[in-house]
Design a protein around this motif. Structure first.
Motif, PDB file in Angstrom:
ATOM      1  N   VAL A  90       0.324  11.353   0.094  1.00  0.00           N
ATOM      2  CA  VAL A  90       1.117  10.108   0.120  1.00  0.00           C
ATOM      3  C   VAL A  90       0.218   8.896  -0.152  1.00  0.00           C
ATOM      4  CG1 VAL A  90       2.793  11.023   1.786  1.00  0.00           C
ATOM      5  CG2 VAL A  90       0.744   9.877   2.623  1.00  0.00           C
ATOM      6  N   ARG A  91       0.814   7.708  -0.255  1.00  0.00           N
ATOM      7  CA  ARG A  91       0.003   6.483  -0.367  1.00  0.00           C
ATOM      8  C   ARG A  91      -0.685   6.238   0.977  1.00  0.00           C
ATOM      9  NH1 ARG A  91       2.162   1.162  -2.371  1.00  0.00           N
ATOM     10  NH2 ARG A  91      -0.072   0.858  -2.074  1.00  0.00           N
ATOM     11  N   ASP A  92      -1.915   5.795   0.932  1.00  0.00           N
ATOM     12  CA  ASP A  92      -2.660   5.638   2.195  1.00  0.00           C
ATOM     13  C   ASP A  92      -1.939   4.715   3.191  1.00  0.00           C
ATOM     14  OD1 ASP A  92      -3.181   3.271   0.825  1.00  0.00           O
ATOM     15  OD2 ASP A  92      -5.264   3.148   1.503  1.00  0.00           O
ATOM     16  N   ASP A  93      -1.277   3.669   2.656  1.00  0.00           N
ATOM     17  CA  ASP A  93      -0.612   2.700   3.540  1.00  0.00           C
ATOM     18  C   ASP A  93       0.543   3.325   4.326  1.00  0.00           C
ATOM     19  OD1 ASP A  93      -1.596   0.001   1.841  1.00  0.00           O
ATOM     20  OD2 ASP A  93      -1.262   1.824   0.689  1.00  0.00           O
ATOM     21  N   ASP A  94       1.079   4.445   3.807  1.00  0.00           N
ATOM     22  CA  ASP A  94       2.231   5.076   4.472  1.00  0.00           C
ATOM     23  C   ASP A  94       1.812   6.006   5.605  1.00  0.00           C
ATOM     24  OD1 ASP A  94       3.841   3.757   2.701  1.00  0.00           O
ATOM     25  OD2 ASP A  94       3.946   5.427   1.280  1.00  0.00           O
TER      26      ASP A  94
HETATM   27 ZN    ZN Z   1      -2.952   1.584  -0.354  1.00  0.00          ZN
END
Ligand code: ZN
Ligand code: ATP
Length: 297
Positions: free
Chosen positions: A51-55
């Motif tokens: 996934v995207r790291d921010d998620d």
């Molecule tokens: Zn990110």
């Protein structure tokens, strides 16, 4: 009951390769094709979510996965955002890893007179980490405005959107290219194992503990060395103090020699040439330093 644990890692970015390698070093065999968002752990009850790291922190918060590998910068920002809404965060930062090092730092336009945080009173700061920056201002009693920028934060001053930025830096090159001068660092970040602190079944808890123990083992192994040497019997104490992060050494008698013994130690920190030279000075000889492949404490 086919319970499986989900581990979220970055799909594509700076943390991806290191995160996959780390899980492989823990003995996890993942079957996964490039386009799949979930990889299947073939030999252990784990699935890997890409996934995207921010998620990642949000997925743990929502109990959609139990473990994540993400920069401390992202995890802390998320925790502070929950805190500001009086929401409890359902995850903890568990182990700091040995990759993804970066700093969250202020940067000041070369042309401005701002040169330190003491000049920030009443100023506007652009950042992708508004909660971390606001938290820093609150702790340091600075009254400044924070404006959120999700990308290209370096452009904010030249666009007239902010007087100062606070952004991630690993080398100063991007700042230089935008005529910005590096200022104070407010967070030193590194990739981190983040773990759910929600209640888990005994089965899941056992496997979560096991994978974290293996991750910690891999981290120790990366630095650890097994050192063997011959040494005078009466120099053993000195030798142990010279070697950082060692437990009691194994001392083995040498056939037919009374005052010299073989000493074996596991050293959990980097062993430098200087240390070996110091060992020699206290009487050690035939010093061998070998890498450690696996370790379980
Ligand atoms: Zn990110
Ligand atoms: P995604 O598409 O997953 O959102 P991204 O662009 O946010 O990707 P990357 O640039 O791959 O993410 O950075 C991921 C993490 O790597 C950062 O959150 C940070 O913890 C770490 N990192 C290490 N060095 C740097 C750097 N120089 N700049 C930005 N992040 C860095």
């Amino acid at each position: 009951m086919n319970e499986r644990i989900k581990i979220a890692i970055q799909k594509s970015g700076r943390l991806t390769e290191h995160s996959t390698t780390l899980l492989q070093k823990c003995g996890l065999i993942i079957s996964h094709t490039k386009d799949q968002l979930i990889g299947y752990g073939e030999n252990m009850p784990f699935d890997i979510m890409f996934v995207r790291d921010d998620d990642i922190p949000g997925l743990i918060q929502e109990n959609l996965c139990e473990i994540g590998i993400v920069g401390a910068n992202v995890a802390i920002e998320k925790q502070l955002s929950y805190e500001s809404s009086q929401l409890p965060s359902h995850f903890v930062l568990e182990s700091s890893l040995d990759f993804g090092h970066c700093k969250l730092s202020f940067a000041y336009p070369e042309t401005s007179s701002i040169r330190s945080v003491n000049d920030l009173e009443g100023k506007t700061i652009a950042t992708s980490y508004p909660f971390t920056v606001k938290n820093y201002f609150a702790e340091n009693q600075i009254n400044a405005n924070v404006t959120e920028f999700s990308g290209a934060v370096e452009l904010a001053p030249s666009l007239g959107k902010a007087e100062v930025i606070c952004d991630l830096v690993s080398s100063g090159n991007t700042l230089k290219a935008h005529n910005l001068v590096l200022g104070e660092t407010i967070l030193e970040s590194v990739a981190t194992v983040v773990k759910s602190n929600s209640n888990q079944s005994a089965f899941k808890k056992m496997w979560i503990d096991k994978i974290i123990e293996r991750i910690n083992g891999v981290l120790q192994v990366n630095e650890s060395k097994y050192i063997m040497m011959h040494a005078p019997k009466d120099a053993i104490n000195e030798i142990t103090t010279l070697l950082p992060g060692t437990e009691s050494p194994t001392v083995i008698p040498l056939d037919g020699i009374t005052d010299t013994v073989a000493v074996h130690v596991v050293c959990k920190e980097t062993v430098f040439w200087e240390t070996l030279e110091e060992l020699k000075e206290v009487g050690a000889s035939s010093i061998l330093v070998v890498p450690v492949e696996k370790m379980l404490m």
